[in-house]
Scaffold this motif. Structure first.
Motif, PDB file in Angstrom:
ATOM      1  N   VAL A 260       0.864  -1.186   0.000  1.00  0.00           N
ATOM      2  CA  VAL A 260       0.000   0.000   0.000  1.00  0.00           C
ATOM      3  C   VAL A 260       0.894   1.227   0.000  1.00  0.00           C
ATOM      4  O   VAL A 260       1.745   1.390   0.893  1.00  0.00           O
ATOM      5  N   HIS A 261       0.744   2.071  -0.979  1.00  0.00           N
ATOM      6  CA  HIS A 261       1.544   3.294  -1.112  1.00  0.00           C
ATOM      7  C   HIS A 261       0.600   4.499  -0.979  1.00  0.00           C
ATOM      8  O   HIS A 261      -0.416   4.574  -1.692  1.00  0.00           O
ATOM      9  N   GLU A 262       0.959   5.418  -0.070  1.00  0.00           N
ATOM     10  CA  GLU A 262       0.216   6.677   0.099  1.00  0.00           C
ATOM     11  C   GLU A 262       1.156   7.834  -0.197  1.00  0.00           C
ATOM     12  O   GLU A 262       2.226   7.945   0.400  1.00  0.00           O
ATOM     13  N   LYS A 323      -3.780  13.413  -1.694  1.00  0.00           N
ATOM     14  CA  LYS A 323      -3.237  12.123  -1.278  1.00  0.00           C
ATOM     15  C   LYS A 323      -3.542  11.067  -2.337  1.00  0.00           C
ATOM     16  O   LYS A 323      -4.661  10.982  -2.838  1.00  0.00           O
ATOM     17  N   VAL A 325      -3.357   6.904  -2.961  1.00  0.00           N
ATOM     18  CA  VAL A 325      -3.217   5.599  -2.317  1.00  0.00           C
ATOM     19  C   VAL A 325      -3.158   4.538  -3.407  1.00  0.00           C
ATOM     20  O   VAL A 325      -4.043   4.462  -4.265  1.00  0.00           O
ATOM     21  N   LYS A 326      -2.122   3.723  -3.379  1.00  0.00           N
ATOM     22  CA  LYS A 326      -1.933   2.649  -4.374  1.00  0.00           C
ATOM     23  C   LYS A 326      -1.730   1.340  -3.627  1.00  0.00           C
ATOM     24  O   LYS A 326      -0.836   1.218  -2.798  1.00  0.00           O
ATOM     25  N   GLU A 327      -2.579   0.349  -3.956  1.00  0.00           N
ATOM     26  CA  GLU A 327      -2.485  -0.979  -3.363  1.00  0.00           C
ATOM     27  C   GLU A 327      -2.048  -1.977  -4.434  1.00  0.00           C
ATOM     28  O   GLU A 327      -2.664  -2.063  -5.493  1.00  0.00           O
TER      29      GLU A 327
END
Length: 490
Positions: A260-262, A323, A325-327
């Motif tokens: 998970v990238h924020e 923001k 968010v990448k999962e």
């Protein structure tokens, strides 16, 4: 007629008749072709009984499970058997509902529907190339009012693969998705496929360690083979075959991972809410009093006392930041590192560095990932391939030769035996006439023989003896005919 001559003629006549009967039966026998193979014993007995009733010749093989019939009537027999419903198909499909079942409960109707669906899927899969027969089992759990107690529908498929055929992974995927799409509420993860030998072709995910290990090893093998094939074909096209050898070892990371990238962008701000609170206060002070706590001061001139006014503002502002968010979820794992080994022929030693860089780019070697590369140059041992055997001139005509031997040879043997038999019978008939002619030879007939001085001395002596002793000459001729008749038996 002597006894030996009679025996010889009888033997020749028997051989003639045997050859004639064999030729006729062989020509009428024809070529037998396959009607059914690997049948159940019950189905085979029904088909054989029908063939006997129709007086059709047949042959049995494989302990009675394989039936052969004359090739010229193969398609006709198959159509007739299909019209009779033979062999009976034990798989029942949706024709199960052609009959009205009044009074059947809902449970019976659901059970019949599951049977019909299993039969239709078995027929559909059985028509695929390479599948001889298929069996499908569907397990439907009892529905529950509580969702946490409900169970998933599962299915099992048994494939009877034809001899010499193998399925690719893509074909197994196709069969799996076919079954999953035909059954309501069935997922591909809940399907198991095996062959007639019990080998697992498609496993239920998460059902144990063995299928997972098998899947991981197969994935590693596929990746290694793909990279090796890509590099090897390139080298074969550029350098020629059998001048370079590539081997690859891929280390896989088969652990399930989720990332998970924020990402925040402070420069792009948006006010979401703003709250302002104001507080005012006034206080009377003596003339010489001072205060250092007033935030907002206003002069006051009311009488002899001094007044202090205070005003306080509180501002609460909420900003919304940009923001992202990448999962990322990795189910199949990835390549952890690659080890590349390259072997080149000794004649390519001067080009080994350039070839190595080319292969590394083709495979995708990444030094930061920890990939390794090794190469070596050695003289390749070239095996001398045996020269192809020359084609004999008569090989293209071999089928015609077999056909000629099959039909022409019996005919030739039959003709020779017939000719020999006719010749023997002819000699037997002519011998008594010649003996009678020699017995009736008279002195006058012998004297009428032509006289010639050119005859040899032996012939003149025989003529002189015949004149002097005609009776002895007749006996001599009779003996000669007997010897000539007995000649073939010696």
């Amino acid at each position: 007629m002597p006894l030996r001559q009679k025996i010889f003629i009888a033997v020749v006549a028997c051989l003639f008749l045997a050859t004639l009967i064999f030729t006729i039966c062989y020509s009428l026998d024809g070529d037998y072709r396959l009607l059914f193979r690997d049948m159940e014993t019950e189905d085979a007995s029904q088909v054989v009984e029908w063939l006997r009733q129709e007086k059709i010749a047949y042959r049995l093989q494989s302990e009675g499970r394989t039936i052969l019939v004359p090739g010229d009537r193969l398609h006709e027999i198959r159509l007739q058997l299909a019209g009779k419903g033979l062999p009976k198909n034990k798989v029942v499909g949706f024709e199960l509902f052609d009959q009205n079942h009044f009074g059947a409960t809902e449970f019976v109707q659901q059970l019949n529907y599951t049977r019909a669906l299993q039969g239709e899927l078995s027929r559909t899969i059985g028509h695929l190339e390479g599948v001889e027969k298929a069996t499908v089992h569907i397990a439907r759990p009892k529905p529950s009012l509580f969702q946490h107690k409900s169970q998933a529908t599962t299915a099992s498929v048994v494939l009877h693969v034809r001899r010499g055929h193998s399925f690719s992974q893509q074909q197994i995927y196709g069969i799996t998705y076919l079954v999953a799409s035909a059954v309501e509420g069935l997922n591909t993860e809940d399907i198991t496929i095996i062959d007639q030998h019990g080998q697992l072709l498609w496993q239920r995910q998460g059902s144990g360690d063995t299928p997972a290990i098998h899947s991981a090893l197969e994935l590693q093998k596929n990746i290694e083979e793909y990279l090796r094939h890509k590099a090897q074909t390139m080298l074969d096209q550029v350098l020629g075959k059998e001048r370079a050898l590539v081997r690859i070892n891929a280390e896989m990371d088969m652990q399930m991972s989720k990332e998970v990238h924020e990402t925040y962008n402070p420069e792009n701000q948006t006010i979401m809410s703003e709250t302002v609170r104001t507080h005012k206060s006034r206080e009377n002070l003596p003339e010489n009093a001072t205060s250092s706590t007033a935030k907002v001061k206003k002069p006051a001139t009311s009488g002899h006392d001094k007044q202090k006014d205070e005003q306080e503002e509180t501002r609460d502002v909420r900003y919304a930041l940009d923001k992202t968010v990448k999962e990322i979820e990795n189910k199949n794992g990835g390549v952890k590192r690659i080890a590349l080994a390259l072997v080149l022929d000794q004649s390519l030693a001067s080009q080994s560095e350039a070839i190595g860089k080319l292969v590394q780019e083709a495979v995708g070697i990444d030094k930061k990932r920890g990939d390794t590369y090794q190469f070596i140059t050695v003289p390749f041992q070239k095996e001398e391939k045996p020269a192809p055997e020359p084609v004999i001139w008569w090989q293209p005509y071999y089928p015609f030769v077999v056909l000629a031997i099959k039909f022409v040879t019996p005919s030739i043997v039959l003709l020779l035996l017939g000719f020999l038999l006719m010749r023997l019978l002819k000699k037997t008939n002519t011998a008594p006439a010649a003996i009678a002619l020699a017995s009736n030879l008279t002195q006058e007939a012998i004297e009428k023989l032509p006289a010639s001085d050119t005859l040899p001395a032996t012939v003149r002596q025989v003529r002189q003896v015949a004149k002097e002793n005609p009776q002895e000459m007749a006996t001599l001729l009779h003996r000669w005919f007997n010897e000539e008749t007995k000649g073939p038996t010696t």
